[in-house]
Write a protein that holds these residues in place. Structure first.
Motif, PDB file in Angstrom:
ATOM      1  N   HIS A  38      13.198  54.843 109.169  1.00  0.00           N
ATOM      2  CA  HIS A  38      12.683  54.693 110.532  1.00  0.00           C
ATOM      3  C   HIS A  38      12.445  53.227 110.821  1.00  0.00           C
ATOM      4  N   THR A  39      12.643  52.863 112.078  1.00  0.00           N
ATOM      5  CA  THR A  39      12.387  51.502 112.530  1.00  0.00           C
ATOM      6  C   THR A  39      11.079  51.508 113.305  1.00  0.00           C
ATOM      7  N   ILE A  40      10.168  50.658 112.859  1.00  0.00           N
ATOM      8  CA  ILE A  40       8.864  50.524 113.495  1.00  0.00           C
ATOM      9  C   ILE A  40       8.770  49.115 114.060  1.00  0.00           C
ATOM     10  N   GLU A  41       8.296  49.019 115.286  1.00  0.00           N
ATOM     11  CA  GLU A  41       8.134  47.717 115.934  1.00  0.00           C
ATOM     12  C   GLU A  41       6.687  47.536 116.356  1.00  0.00           C
ATOM     13  N   TYR A  42       6.239  46.289 116.309  1.00  0.00           N
ATOM     14  CA  TYR A  42       4.932  45.914 116.827  1.00  0.00           C
ATOM     15  C   TYR A  42       5.129  44.699 117.704  1.00  0.00           C
ATOM     16  N   ALA A  43       4.728  44.805 118.959  1.00  0.00           N
ATOM     17  CA  ALA A  43       4.849  43.677 119.893  1.00  0.00           C
ATOM     18  C   ALA A  43       3.798  43.835 120.986  1.00  0.00           C
ATOM     19  N   ASP A  44       3.183  42.727 121.348  1.00  0.00           N
ATOM     20  CA  ASP A  44       2.184  42.707 122.422  1.00  0.00           C
ATOM     21  C   ASP A  44       1.094  43.754 122.214  1.00  0.00           C
ATOM     22  N   GLN A  46       1.280  46.619 120.806  1.00  0.00           N
ATOM     23  CA  GLN A  46       1.757  48.002 120.917  1.00  0.00           C
ATOM     24  C   GLN A  46       2.704  48.359 119.780  1.00  0.00           C
ATOM     25  N   TRP A  47       2.566  49.572 119.275  1.00  0.00           N
ATOM     26  CA  TRP A  47       3.446  50.096 118.238  1.00  0.00           C
ATOM     27  C   TRP A  47       4.566  50.910 118.874  1.00  0.00           C
ATOM     28  N   LYS A  48       5.717  50.927 118.220  1.00  0.00           N
ATOM     29  CA  LYS A  48       6.831  51.811 118.585  1.00  0.00           C
ATOM     30  C   LYS A  48       7.488  52.261 117.295  1.00  0.00           C
ATOM     31  N   CYS A  49       7.893  53.513 117.263  1.00  0.00           N
ATOM     32  CA  CYS A  49       8.631  54.043 116.115  1.00  0.00           C
ATOM     33  C   CYS A  49       9.740  54.928 116.663  1.00  0.00           C
ATOM     34  N   ASP A  50      10.856  54.957 115.966  1.00  0.00           N
ATOM     35  CA  ASP A  50      11.985  55.755 116.441  1.00  0.00           C
ATOM     36  C   ASP A  50      11.928  57.219 116.004  1.00  0.00           C
ATOM     37  N   CYS A  51      10.841  57.639 115.347  1.00  0.00           N
ATOM     38  CA  CYS A  51      10.752  59.041 114.912  1.00  0.00           C
ATOM     39  C   CYS A  51      10.368  59.943 116.088  1.00  0.00           C
ATOM     40  N   GLY A  58       2.758  59.142 120.463  1.00  0.00           N
ATOM     41  CA  GLY A  58       2.394  57.733 120.559  1.00  0.00           C
ATOM     42  C   GLY A  58       1.825  57.146 119.281  1.00  0.00           C
ATOM     43  N   ARG A  59       1.746  57.956 118.237  1.00  0.00           N
ATOM     44  CA  ARG A  59       1.334  57.537 116.877  1.00  0.00           C
ATOM     45  C   ARG A  59       2.074  58.419 115.898  1.00  0.00           C
ATOM     46  N   CYS A  60       2.242  57.917 114.701  1.00  0.00           N
ATOM     47  CA  CYS A  60       2.905  58.713 113.668  1.00  0.00           C
ATOM     48  C   CYS A  60       2.477  58.186 112.295  1.00  0.00           C
ATOM     49  N   SER A  61       2.894  58.878 111.264  1.00  0.00           N
ATOM     50  CA  SER A  61       2.510  58.469 109.912  1.00  0.00           C
ATOM     51  C   SER A  61       3.059  57.093 109.566  1.00  0.00           C
TER      52      SER A  61
END
Length: 75
Positions: A38-44, A46-51, A58-61
């Motif tokens: 999985h690709t996880i991003e953090y910017a500004d 805010q978290w993002k994950c492709d799962c 809006g959250r995941c393990s």
């Protein structure tokens, strides 16, 4: 012997113990999950994950694990 490098290594060790010095603004991480990567991003802030779970909640393990690893280093 490179005495300049020895000094830098010692300084790096001190910095590594002072986690409060580091402030992440943005990054991208690939994590090997149990089934897929999985690709996880953090910017500004805010978290993002492709799962799929993140897309609905809006959250995941994956993001929570990174929050735990980086405790005190992100806002």
């Amino acid at each position: 012997m490179d005495y300049g490098m020895i000094g830098k290594i010692e300084k790096a060790k001190r910095y590594a113990q002072q986690r409060e010095r580091f402030h992440f603004k943005s990054f991208t991480v690939t994590m090997d999950g149990e089934n897929n990567s999985h690709t996880i991003e953090y910017a500004d802030g805010q978290w993002k994950c492709d799962c799929d779970f993140f897309q609905t909640r809006g959250r995941c393990s994956h993001t929570m694990a990174l929050e735990m690893i980086l405790e005190g280093m992100i806002s």
